[in-house]
Design an enzyme around this catalytic site. Structure first.
Site, PDB file in Angstrom:
ATOM      1  N   ASP A  40      25.717  37.375  41.313  1.00 23.19           N
ATOM      2  CA  ASP A  40      25.568  36.909  42.691  1.00 23.19           C
ATOM      3  C   ASP A  40      26.245  35.548  42.804  1.00 23.19           C
ATOM      4  OD1 ASP A  40      24.679  36.565  45.406  1.00 23.19           O
ATOM      5  OD2 ASP A  40      22.944  37.808  44.944  1.00 23.19           O
ATOM      6  N   HIS A  79      24.714  49.082  53.319  1.00 20.77           N
ATOM      7  CA  HIS A  79      24.359  49.122  54.737  1.00 20.77           C
ATOM      8  C   HIS A  79      24.535  47.766  55.423  1.00 20.77           C
ATOM      9  CE1 HIS A  79      19.844  47.845  55.149  1.00 20.77           C
ATOM     10  NE2 HIS A  79      20.479  47.053  54.313  1.00 20.77           N
TER      11      HIS A  79
END
Length: 175
Positions: A40, A79
């Protein structure tokens, strides 16, 4: 995690966009044979959890290569973005996998046809939220996920498990 068995044969799991490593910590607690890489942004992983077998790597899955692993996890990532970005993310995952590797997607899957049941309404509510909060974000149908997977080189998509409208999908480089 108790119903999904797709981590058993793995060696290295990379959680792409894994935050501070909470999901990867859960995976490693159930599968201690695995090595885990939490990938990340640097300012996120600097506050990452400490856990045996868990390594934090700072970078952006937009501009930096995704660390190599035989299983890559995308939870609530697809998504959050439009099709163009989603295709690029899957292509970046393809590049980080060995020939026998797979991507594990943990996300909602919209029904192919609208319905009035509670499950369908909850999924479409999520879709509306994604449309409003993220540029191009949306929940996809199984056909849409399969089309994206094939467009980026994956040969097959399998359902690892499902709980209501939450799916664990596996995208394989080779059949």
């Amino acid at each position: 995690m108790d119903r999904y068995h797709g981590f058993k044969g793995g060696k290295t799991v990379v959680d792409v966009g894994g935050g501070v490593g909470e999901c990867l910590k859960l995976i490693l607690s159930k599968h201690p044979h695995l090595r885990g890489i939490n990938f990340d942004l640097p300012h996120v992983v600097k506050n990452g959890l400490s856990y045996s077998g868990l390594e934090h790597v700072g970078g952006s899955f937009v501009t930096d290569p995704i660390p190599k692993g035989d299983i890559l996890v995308l939870k609530w990532q697809l998504h959050s973005f439009g099709d163009e970005f989603g295709l690029q993310l899957l292509k970046n995952c393809w590049d980080a996998l060995p020939a026998s590797g797979k991507v594990v997607i943990i996300d909602m899957v919209s029904p192919e046809y609208p319905g009035t049941d509670l499950l369908t309404r909850a999924t479409f509510t999520s879709d509306m939220i994604m449309l409003g909060l993220t540029p191009g974000g949306k929940d996809r149908t199984m056909r849409e996920v399969e089309a994206m997977a094939r467009a980026t080189g994956f040969s097959s998509v399998k359902v690892g498990c499902r709980d209501l409208n939450m799916f664990v999908l596996e995208l394989y480089k080779t059949a």
